[in-house]
Motif scaffolding. Structure first.
Motif, PDB file in Angstrom:
ATOM      1  N   LEU A  58      -8.540 -33.280  -5.206  1.00 39.88           N
ATOM      2  CA  LEU A  58      -7.849 -34.678  -6.228  1.00 39.88           C
ATOM      3  C   LEU A  58      -8.441 -35.549  -5.944  1.00 39.88           C
ATOM      4  CD1 LEU A  58      -7.439 -34.461  -9.007  1.00 39.88           C
ATOM      5  CD2 LEU A  58      -5.067 -35.303  -8.023  1.00 39.88           C
ATOM      6  N   GLU A  59      -8.331 -35.908  -4.800  1.00 43.23           N
ATOM      7  CA  GLU A  59      -9.076 -38.009  -4.730  1.00 43.23           C
ATOM      8  C   GLU A  59     -10.149 -37.762  -4.911  1.00 43.23           C
ATOM      9  OE1 GLU A  59      -4.994 -39.853  -3.252  1.00 43.23           O
ATOM     10  OE2 GLU A  59      -6.424 -38.771  -1.828  1.00 43.23           O
ATOM     11  N   THR A  60     -11.119 -37.106  -3.478  1.00 41.17           N
ATOM     12  CA  THR A  60     -12.405 -36.437  -3.206  1.00 41.17           C
ATOM     13  C   THR A  60     -13.625 -36.549  -4.470  1.00 41.17           C
ATOM     14  OG1 THR A  60     -11.816 -35.422  -0.880  1.00 41.17           O
ATOM     15  CG2 THR A  60     -13.807 -35.183  -1.383  1.00 41.17           C
ATOM     16  N   GLN A  61     -12.849 -35.238  -5.615  1.00 42.44           N
ATOM     17  CA  GLN A  61     -13.382 -34.958  -6.610  1.00 42.44           C
ATOM     18  C   GLN A  61     -13.594 -36.038  -7.146  1.00 42.44           C
ATOM     19  OE1 GLN A  61     -11.008 -32.330  -8.204  1.00 42.44           O
ATOM     20  NE2 GLN A  61     -11.544 -30.671  -7.340  1.00 42.44           N
ATOM     21  N   TYR A  62     -13.230 -37.209  -7.431  1.00 46.76           N
ATOM     22  CA  TYR A  62     -13.094 -38.287  -8.738  1.00 46.76           C
ATOM     23  C   TYR A  62     -13.476 -39.912  -7.551  1.00 46.76           C
ATOM     24  CZ  TYR A  62     -11.210 -35.264 -12.208  1.00 46.76           C
ATOM     25  OH  TYR A  62     -10.894 -34.979 -13.024  1.00 46.76           O
ATOM     26  N   GLY A  63     -13.721 -39.264  -6.157  1.00 45.61           N
ATOM     27  CA  GLY A  63     -13.976 -40.093  -5.273  1.00 45.61           C
ATOM     28  C   GLY A  63     -12.581 -41.707  -5.690  1.00 45.61           C
ATOM     29  N   ILE A  64     -11.432 -41.499  -5.697  1.00 43.02           N
ATOM     30  CA  ILE A  64     -10.027 -42.594  -5.873  1.00 43.02           C
ATOM     31  C   ILE A  64      -8.935 -41.924  -4.508  1.00 43.02           C
ATOM     32  CG2 ILE A  64     -11.158 -42.351  -8.313  1.00 43.02           C
ATOM     33  CD1 ILE A  64      -8.588 -40.440  -8.460  1.00 43.02           C
ATOM     34  N   GLN A  65      -8.110 -43.109  -4.303  1.00 47.96           N
ATOM     35  CA  GLN A  65      -7.188 -42.732  -3.232  1.00 47.96           C
ATOM     36  C   GLN A  65      -6.300 -42.711  -4.182  1.00 47.96           C
ATOM     37  OE1 GLN A  65      -7.348 -45.000  -0.025  1.00 47.96           O
ATOM     38  NE2 GLN A  65      -5.329 -45.050   0.160  1.00 47.96           N
ATOM     39  N   LEU A  66      -5.211 -41.910  -4.159  1.00 47.73           N
ATOM     40  CA  LEU A  66      -4.274 -42.007  -5.168  1.00 47.73           C
ATOM     41  C   LEU A  66      -3.386 -43.016  -4.533  1.00 47.73           C
ATOM     42  CD1 LEU A  66      -4.800 -38.450  -7.162  1.00 47.73           C
ATOM     43  CD2 LEU A  66      -4.970 -41.041  -8.360  1.00 47.73           C
ATOM     44  N   PHE A  67      -2.900 -42.660  -3.232  1.00 51.84           N
ATOM     45  CA  PHE A  67      -1.439 -42.960  -2.429  1.00 51.84           C
ATOM     46  C   PHE A  67      -1.737 -44.775  -1.473  1.00 51.84           C
ATOM     47  CE2 PHE A  67      -0.806 -38.941  -4.067  1.00 51.84           C
ATOM     48  CZ  PHE A  67       0.899 -38.955  -4.326  1.00 51.84           C
ATOM     49  N   ASP A  68      -1.082 -45.199  -0.735  1.00 50.61           N
ATOM     50  CA  ASP A  68      -1.068 -45.915   0.219  1.00 50.61           C
ATOM     51  C   ASP A  68       0.128 -44.910   1.422  1.00 50.61           C
ATOM     52  OD1 ASP A  68      -3.014 -48.108  -0.762  1.00 50.61           O
ATOM     53  OD2 ASP A  68      -0.880 -48.833  -1.475  1.00 50.61           O
ATOM     54  N   ARG A  69      -0.573 -45.147   2.657  1.00 46.04           N
ATOM     55  CA  ARG A  69       0.442 -44.467   3.306  1.00 46.04           C
ATOM     56  C   ARG A  69       1.643 -46.028   4.073  1.00 46.04           C
ATOM     57  NH1 ARG A  69       1.813 -40.408   6.349  1.00 46.04           N
ATOM     58  NH2 ARG A  69      -0.294 -39.204   4.904  1.00 46.04           N
ATOM     59  N   VAL A  70       2.778 -45.943   3.703  1.00 50.32           N
ATOM     60  CA  VAL A  70       3.431 -46.878   4.625  1.00 50.32           C
ATOM     61  C   VAL A  70       4.947 -46.393   5.483  1.00 50.32           C
ATOM     62  CG1 VAL A  70       5.845 -48.285   3.121  1.00 50.32           C
ATOM     63  CG2 VAL A  70       3.903 -47.779   1.768  1.00 50.32           C
ATOM     64  N   GLY A  71       4.452 -46.169   6.555  1.00 47.56           N
ATOM     65  CA  GLY A  71       4.981 -45.890   7.642  1.00 47.56           C
ATOM     66  C   GLY A  71       5.451 -44.344   7.799  1.00 47.56           C
ATOM     67  N   LYS A  72       5.873 -43.128   7.054  1.00 45.93           N
ATOM     68  CA  LYS A  72       6.258 -41.573   7.306  1.00 45.93           C
ATOM     69  C   LYS A  72       5.744 -40.876   5.769  1.00 45.93           C
ATOM     70  CE  LYS A  72       8.156 -41.187  11.242  1.00 45.93           C
ATOM     71  NZ  LYS A  72       9.327 -39.922  13.029  1.00 45.93           N
TER      72      LYS A  72
END
Length: 298
Positions: free
Chosen positions: A44-58
């Protein structure tokens, strides 16, 4: 017609990860393998060239774009579920998740659920009871479909409308020294030991507003999270209480508690219905809202 570049499954994965904040728990909730769940989000993220989440710890935490898109994703999935129900010609709208603050949950919600089930015996209702702050958070996190609340809330992501009126009443045990007074003066109020709801509850919000000008001098003996616990403590003579009149009717009728008039204090308030903005109103939720409004007018 322009083809869509996402699938409903991808949206389900996105919403599940947003809710659980881990791919592992999201996969379990969707009965998927962890790799399939992770792959659906990556696609999903690759198809639109976006990032939806940030990784915070685990944990995976929604970023600003993800938070904006989650609202529309939740609405799209609700509409898809409703469409699926209509295709299969199922009469019931599935489970309705209702959140209610304590007075409403303990004294009004059962009648609402009964009326809802009468209109559709196959319908299911899950009721969560907590204070206003927790119900608000559950709405914002999409854990519930609708909230019935006692406190006033102002949040840009919520639609809050007046439902019905209510009024708090002060009360004490029949053997309490104040039981015989015609009305509580400010001197009585300041001398009393109060047993009240906790901060964050709608009842406490109304109590504090009604005691404007006296709050710094009030003697709060106990703060309790449950109306029944407050009633029992007052019956035991530990102090004076102030709760919704809805919750006190039976105790007044039994004369296990007695009302205390406070003509100089305004404890009136409104009860509210709260929804997530852009919430899809399916047939089940629409029926619930109609029942709430019908009962408020009776």
């Amino acid at each position: 017609m322009t083809p869509l570049h996402f699938t409903l499954r991808q949206l389900q994965v996105f919403v599940a990860i947003a809710h659980h904040q881990t791919v592992t728990q999201a996969a379990q909730a969707l009965a998927m393998s962890q790799s399939a769940c992770s792959g659906a989000l990556k696609d999903l993220e690759t198809q639109y060239g976006i990032q939806l989440f940030d990784r915070v710890g685990k944990r995976l935490q929604l970023n600003e774009l993800g938070m904006r898109l989650r609202v529309d994703a939740e609405a799209l999935l609700a509409q898809a579920a409703n469409f699926d129900q209509q295709l299969e010609q199922r009469p019931s709208g599935g489970q309705l998740n209702v959140g209610a603050t304590l007075t409403i949950g303990n004294y009004l919600a059962v009648g609402l659920i009964q009326a809802y089930r009468q209109s559709d015996p196959e319908a299911r209702v899950a009721l969560s009871v907590a204070n206003t702050a927790k119900i608000t958070q559950a709405l914002l996190n999409f854990d519930i479909d609708v909230g019935l609340i006692e406190g006033e809330i102002h949040h840009p992501d919520l639609d809050v409308s007046r439902w019905r009126s209510d009024e708090l009443m002060c009360f004490c045990a029949p053997g309490h020294p104040l039981a015989g007074v015609t009305h509580l003066t400010d001197e009585h109020i300041l001398a009393a030991r109060w047993i009240v709801r906790e901060t964050g509850s709608g009842t406490r919000q109304t109590f504090d507003r009604g005691m404007h000008g006296l709050l710094p001098g009030l003697h709060v003996e106990l703060e309790l999270q449950h109306t029944e616990a407050i009633k029992r403590a007052v019956e035991a003579g530990l102090g004076v209480g102030c709760l919704s009149g809805i919750s006190l009717r039976d105790a007044f009728a039994r004369k296990s508690l007695v009302p205390l008039a406070t003509p100089q204090r305004d404890f009136t308030r409104d009860l509210y219905i709260a929804l997530r903005r852009q919430k899809f109103i399916g047939p089940g939720l629409r029926r619930w809202l109609n029942i709430c409004r019908d009962q408020a007018n009776n």
